[in-house]
Write an enzyme that holds these catalytic residues in place. Structure first.
Site, mmCIF file in Angstrom:
data_model
loop_
_atom_site.group_PDB
_atom_site.id
_atom_site.type_symbol
_atom_site.label_atom_id
_atom_site.label_comp_id
_atom_site.label_asym_id
_atom_site.label_seq_id
_atom_site.Cartn_x
_atom_site.Cartn_y
_atom_site.Cartn_z
ATOM 1 C CE1 TYR A 14 -3.450 2.799 0.816
ATOM 2 C CE2 TYR A 14 -1.878 3.427 2.512
ATOM 3 C CZ TYR A 14 -2.991 3.712 1.755
ATOM 4 O OH TYR A 14 -3.641 4.915 1.914
ATOM 5 C CG ASP A 38 -7.755 10.872 4.483
ATOM 6 O OD1 ASP A 38 -7.630 11.872 5.208
ATOM 7 O OD2 ASP A 38 -6.800 10.322 3.934
#
Length: 92
Positions: A14, A38
């Site tokens: 990631y 986010d």
């Protein structure tokens, strides 16, 4: 249940994909019904299309990632990391 080594590899993948701007590879790490909030408190993005849109917004920016801490429990991981965006003479 995935091993701690496999989970660690996924976390590292990631971070590598975020740093390189590999949006499709990032999206492939998410489940079909994934959500992203986010920053915290913002509208929740749902599904892979929304995940793709989120990461595509900064895929072309020059950036670095750094893992600060990783905790694994069972088949889940939590990790604290830094994202540094480079914008000319400015790093954020």
């Amino acid at each position: 249940m995935p091993s701690q080594d496999v989970i660690t590899e996924i976390v590292n993948s990631y971070l590598t994909h975020v740093a390189s701007g590999a949006t499709d590879e990032i999206v492939n790490l998410y489940s079909a019904d994934a959500t992203i909030e986010d920053p915290v408190g913002s509208e929740v993005r749902r599904g892979r299309d929304a995940v793709r849109e989120f990461y595509a917004a900064f895929q072309d920016a020059k950036k670095d990632t750094e893992l600060a801490e990783r905790r694994i429990g069972g088949n889940e991981a939590a990790f604290f990391w830094h994202l540094t965006l480079n914008a000319g003479d400015t790093r954020t």
